[in-house]
Design a protein around this motif. Structure first.
Motif, PDB file in Angstrom:
ATOM      1  N   ALA A 184      37.074  47.502   6.150  1.00 37.59           N
ATOM      2  CA  ALA A 184      37.592  46.478   5.497  1.00 37.59           C
ATOM      3  C   ALA A 184      39.188  46.489   5.648  1.00 37.59           C
ATOM      4  CB  ALA A 184      37.341  46.459   4.104  1.00 37.59           C
ATOM      5  N   VAL A 185      39.741  47.586   5.970  1.00 38.22           N
ATOM      6  CA  VAL A 185      41.133  47.785   6.278  1.00 38.22           C
ATOM      7  C   VAL A 185      41.463  47.254   7.717  1.00 38.22           C
ATOM      8  CG1 VAL A 185      43.160  49.396   6.636  1.00 38.22           C
ATOM      9  CG2 VAL A 185      41.626  49.551   4.666  1.00 38.22           C
ATOM     10  N   VAL A 186      40.687  47.691   8.519  1.00 37.03           N
ATOM     11  CA  VAL A 186      40.716  47.373   9.801  1.00 37.03           C
ATOM     12  C   VAL A 186      40.775  45.781  10.218  1.00 37.03           C
ATOM     13  CG1 VAL A 186      40.064  47.532  12.302  1.00 37.03           C
ATOM     14  CG2 VAL A 186      39.999  49.670  10.798  1.00 37.03           C
ATOM     15  N   LEU A 187      39.709  45.247   9.626  1.00 35.52           N
ATOM     16  CA  LEU A 187      39.500  43.806   9.685  1.00 35.52           C
ATOM     17  C   LEU A 187      40.520  43.007   9.139  1.00 35.52           C
ATOM     18  CD1 LEU A 187      35.708  43.606   9.389  1.00 35.52           C
ATOM     19  CD2 LEU A 187      36.967  43.372  11.392  1.00 35.52           C
ATOM     20  N   GLY A 188      41.057  43.459   8.140  1.00 31.84           N
ATOM     21  CA  GLY A 188      42.073  42.839   7.353  1.00 31.84           C
ATOM     22  C   GLY A 188      43.312  42.737   7.788  1.00 31.84           C
ATOM     23  N   ARG A 189      43.620  43.972   8.300  1.00 35.66           N
ATOM     24  CA  ARG A 189      45.042  44.391   8.938  1.00 35.66           C
ATOM     25  C   ARG A 189      45.086  43.836  10.310  1.00 35.66           C
ATOM     26  NH1 ARG A 189      49.292  44.417   5.270  1.00 35.66           N
ATOM     27  NH2 ARG A 189      48.994  46.071   3.982  1.00 35.66           N
ATOM     28  N   ALA A 190      44.245  44.161  11.195  1.00 38.31           N
ATOM     29  CA  ALA A 190      44.354  44.137  12.394  1.00 38.31           C
ATOM     30  C   ALA A 190      43.303  43.105  13.325  1.00 38.31           C
ATOM     31  CB  ALA A 190      43.944  45.574  13.190  1.00 38.31           C
ATOM     32  N   GLY A 191      42.458  42.564  12.354  1.00 38.25           N
ATOM     33  CA  GLY A 191      41.638  41.371  12.887  1.00 38.25           C
ATOM     34  C   GLY A 191      40.389  41.952  13.586  1.00 38.25           C
ATOM     35  N   ARG A 192      39.449  40.880  13.993  1.00 34.77           N
ATOM     36  CA  ARG A 192      38.319  41.091  14.511  1.00 34.77           C
ATOM     37  C   ARG A 192      38.419  41.694  15.983  1.00 34.77           C
ATOM     38  NH1 ARG A 192      35.261  37.625  17.835  1.00 34.77           N
ATOM     39  NH2 ARG A 192      32.835  38.179  17.614  1.00 34.77           N
ATOM     40  N   ASP A 193      39.406  41.114  16.778  1.00 29.85           N
ATOM     41  CA  ASP A 193      39.275  41.355  18.214  1.00 29.85           C
ATOM     42  C   ASP A 193      39.761  42.988  18.261  1.00 29.85           C
ATOM     43  OD1 ASP A 193      38.558  38.859  18.902  1.00 29.85           O
ATOM     44  OD2 ASP A 193      40.593  38.057  19.364  1.00 29.85           O
ATOM     45  N   PHE A 194      40.700  43.332  17.442  1.00 26.87           N
ATOM     46  CA  PHE A 194      41.165  44.695  17.648  1.00 26.87           C
ATOM     47  C   PHE A 194      40.001  45.612  17.173  1.00 26.87           C
ATOM     48  CE2 PHE A 194      42.658  48.403  15.667  1.00 26.87           C
ATOM     49  CZ  PHE A 194      43.793  48.975  16.371  1.00 26.87           C
ATOM     50  N   PHE A 195      39.330  45.136  16.218  1.00 34.12           N
ATOM     51  CA  PHE A 195      38.058  45.855  15.625  1.00 34.12           C
ATOM     52  C   PHE A 195      37.078  46.199  16.704  1.00 34.12           C
ATOM     53  CE2 PHE A 195      33.565  45.807  13.919  1.00 34.12           C
ATOM     54  CZ  PHE A 195      33.794  46.891  12.993  1.00 34.12           C
ATOM     55  N   GLU A 196      36.445  45.135  17.535  1.00 33.87           N
ATOM     56  CA  GLU A 196      35.797  44.971  18.545  1.00 33.87           C
ATOM     57  C   GLU A 196      36.210  45.973  19.543  1.00 33.87           C
ATOM     58  OE1 GLU A 196      32.670  43.469  18.864  1.00 33.87           O
ATOM     59  OE2 GLU A 196      32.921  42.909  16.781  1.00 33.87           O
ATOM     60  N   ARG A 197      37.519  46.008  20.088  1.00 30.74           N
ATOM     61  CA  ARG A 197      37.907  46.644  21.115  1.00 30.74           C
ATOM     62  C   ARG A 197      38.143  48.003  20.840  1.00 30.74           C
ATOM     63  NH1 ARG A 197      43.281  43.964  22.322  1.00 30.74           N
ATOM     64  NH2 ARG A 197      43.435  45.545  23.844  1.00 30.74           N
ATOM     65  N   ALA A 198      38.601  48.208  19.719  1.00 32.11           N
ATOM     66  CA  ALA A 198      38.950  49.635  19.398  1.00 32.11           C
ATOM     67  C   ALA A 198      37.795  50.483  18.694  1.00 32.11           C
ATOM     68  CB  ALA A 198      40.034  49.799  18.230  1.00 32.11           C
ATOM     69  N   VAL A 199      37.145  49.910  17.681  1.00 35.98           N
ATOM     70  CA  VAL A 199      36.070  50.585  17.092  1.00 35.98           C
ATOM     71  C   VAL A 199      34.730  50.382  17.960  1.00 35.98           C
ATOM     72  CG1 VAL A 199      34.787  51.209  15.082  1.00 35.98           C
ATOM     73  CG2 VAL A 199      37.193  50.370  15.038  1.00 35.98           C
ATOM     74  N   VAL A 200      34.218  49.493  18.301  1.00 34.24           N
ATOM     75  CA  VAL A 200      32.932  49.251  18.826  1.00 34.24           C
ATOM     76  C   VAL A 200      33.044  49.473  20.460  1.00 34.24           C
ATOM     77  CG1 VAL A 200      31.068  47.542  19.422  1.00 34.24           C
ATOM     78  CG2 VAL A 200      32.410  47.299  17.412  1.00 34.24           C
ATOM     79  N   GLN A 201      34.060  49.080  21.138  1.00 34.40           N
ATOM     80  CA  GLN A 201      34.118  49.512  22.437  1.00 34.40           C
ATOM     81  C   GLN A 201      34.745  50.752  22.933  1.00 34.40           C
ATOM     82  OE1 GLN A 201      35.906  45.961  24.398  1.00 34.40           O
ATOM     83  NE2 GLN A 201      34.511  44.540  23.174  1.00 34.40           N
ATOM     84  N   ALA A 202      35.494  51.562  22.068  1.00 31.46           N
ATOM     85  CA  ALA A 202      36.015  52.900  21.988  1.00 31.46           C
ATOM     86  C   ALA A 202      37.333  52.482  22.933  1.00 31.46           C
ATOM     87  CB  ALA A 202      35.072  53.750  22.158  1.00 31.46           C
ATOM     88  N   ASP A 203      38.034  51.566  22.959  1.00 28.82           N
ATOM     89  CA  ASP A 203      39.075  51.460  23.702  1.00 28.82           C
ATOM     90  C   ASP A 203      40.281  52.828  23.398  1.00 28.82           C
ATOM     91  OD1 ASP A 203      42.335  50.883  24.702  1.00 28.82           O
ATOM     92  OD2 ASP A 203      41.256  49.101  25.096  1.00 28.82           O
ATOM     93  N   PRO A 204      40.406  53.439  24.666  1.00 26.41           N
ATOM     94  CA  PRO A 204      41.357  54.783  24.393  1.00 26.41           C
ATOM     95  C   PRO A 204      42.716  54.453  23.970  1.00 26.41           C
ATOM     96  CG  PRO A 204      40.745  54.436  26.510  1.00 26.41           C
ATOM     97  CD  PRO A 204      40.044  53.538  26.068  1.00 26.41           C
ATOM     98  N   ALA A 205      43.096  53.470  24.486  1.00 24.26           N
ATOM     99  CA  ALA A 205      44.469  53.353  24.659  1.00 24.26           C
ATOM    100  C   ALA A 205      44.886  52.540  22.661  1.00 24.26           C
ATOM    101  CB  ALA A 205      45.059  52.003  25.255  1.00 24.26           C
TER     102      ALA A 205
END
Length: 402
Positions: A184-205
């Motif tokens: 809820a914090v990630v989606l609310g602060r950073a948005g869906r695209d960030f969530f997908e790239r960072a958490v689902v796709q594990a973007d290291p950067a």
């Protein structure tokens, strides 16, 4: 679990025809009511269904594995794991063409999770929105406050409630509850695209970046609004604190809606159910699914039960009792309360935009998902772990492969 070592035990256990058995973890009041309705629907369709309840999803999964290894598996089971995980270990039932045809009435994001090797092996019961903020409207009204719509407003409101001697945020001990709060914090602060790239796709950067550090810090800062009693309660116990007038907010799935309804509370009057702060119309969801295991002597009964549970009226009634929304696109929502209506509207809009967010439990591998929950739970519990250390551990967890 080794597939070859289990198949012989599974087939041996299916040699004698018997009643179907459902192993599940639905033990709260509203969940028990839903299970009772499910069993009644089965009986009405000529299927005698035994239900075996185990408190806690992790406990139910452990018992399910033990039952397979002992040669006495249930006929079907509730599970939050992707179908492929079970298919790699044990043979699954083929529920047949009639069930497969009914999948056309389901959202694609759901139907895609119900087949293995192009054959239907599971059925969905209902959809649950996970990114929901539950609010005690009675307490907010008494203190001249409103439901916060963004995270900054949530922090201000929670701090004021704490000063007024109230418990701002009710939460329980499970890792799943911590994960829902983090999402809820990630989606609310950073948005869906960030969530997908960072958490689902594990973007290291992104996992190592400043934004993730800030998100983790905010996640743990919410602990200041909770209480020490969280270590000994489950999600239903946290919901009970709102019903007892002892707490104001809770972040959990809309199975909580069933508890409020069962207590006679009115949505929009006594309590409210809004998207988590800053989440807007994003619908982060999971769905209850029943996986059917290959037991040839019981296949006919399995197929009948699966067909019954996919009927529009049955699907709608089970969702009403448990607090979610019907999984079928053509379900009649006229008997659902304002919370379910709002969830259904956001779900359909998200599907039309191609922006539904399927739960991590169905998207990450078992090791990565378990590792993610472990890291978040440890970070929540330990003030000594820095956000940088948590970032490193998150990256390690999300890189794991099954």
């Amino acid at each position: 679990m080794n597939r070859a070592s289990v198949i012989a035990l599974l087939l041996a256990g299916s040699a004698q025809a018997a009643d179907l058995e459902l192993l599940h973890a639905w033990t709260s009041g509203s969940e028990a009511a839903m299970v009772g309705e499910l069993a009644a629907a089965a009986r009405g369709g000529g299927v005698d269904l035994k239900t075996t309840a185990v408190a806690g999803a992790s406990n139910a999964n452990t018992l399910l594995k033990a039952r397979f290894l002992s040669g006495h598996p249930p006929t079907l089971a509730q599970t939050d794991k992707p179908l492929r995980i079970w298919a790699e270990a044990v043979p699954l039932a083929d529920l047949g063409g009639a069930v497969n045809a009914q999948f056309a009435a389901l959202p694609h994001a759901v139907a895609a999770e119900l087949r293995h090797a192009a054959k239907p092996a599971a059925v969905p019961l209902n959809v649950h929105r996970l990114n929901t903020l539950w609010s005690n409207r009675r307490l907010l009204r008494a203190h001249g406050m409103v439901v916060p719509q963004d995270w900054d407003a949530f922090h201000r409101t929670a701090a004021q409630l704490r000063q007024a001697g109230l418990l701002p945020l009710a939460i329980g001990s499970s890792a799943g509850q911590k994960l829902s709060l983090f999402v809820a914090v990630v989606l609310g602060r950073a948005g869906r695209d960030f969530f997908e790239r960072a958490v689902v796709q594990a973007d290291p950067a992104l996992l190592a970046g400043e934004r993730m550090a800030a998100l983790l810090q905010e996640f743990r800062a919410l602990k200041a609004y909770t209480d020490a009693g969280q270590v000994s309660r489950d999600w239903a116990g946290a919901t009970a604190l709102l019903l007892q007038g002892r707490a104001v907010f809770q972040f959990t799935g809309d199975w909580a809606n069933g508890e409020f309804q069962k207590a006679g509370w009115r949505a929009g009057v006594d309590y409210d159910c809004t998207a988590a702060p800053g989440n807007g119309g994003l619908h982060y969801f999971e769905f209850d699914r029943l996986v059917f295991f290959a037991q040839p002597a019981r296949l006919g009964a399995q197929q009948r039960l699966a067909g019954l549970l996919l009927q529009p009226e049955t699907s709608a009634q089970l969702a009403r009792l448990k607090g979610g929304i019907p999984v079928r696109r053509d379900a009649d929502l006229s008997g659902f309360n304002a919370c379910a209506q709002r969830s259904a509207a956001d779900f359909r809009a998200g599907e039309a935009r191609g922006e539904l967010v399927l739960a991590l439990s169905a998207r990450l591998g078992e090791n990565a998902y378990g590792g993610l929950k472990d890291v978040l739970s440890a970070y929540w519990a330990s003030e000594r772990m820095t956000s940088a250390q948590a970032q490193t551990r998150l990256a390690q967890a999300l890189r794991q492969r099954d």
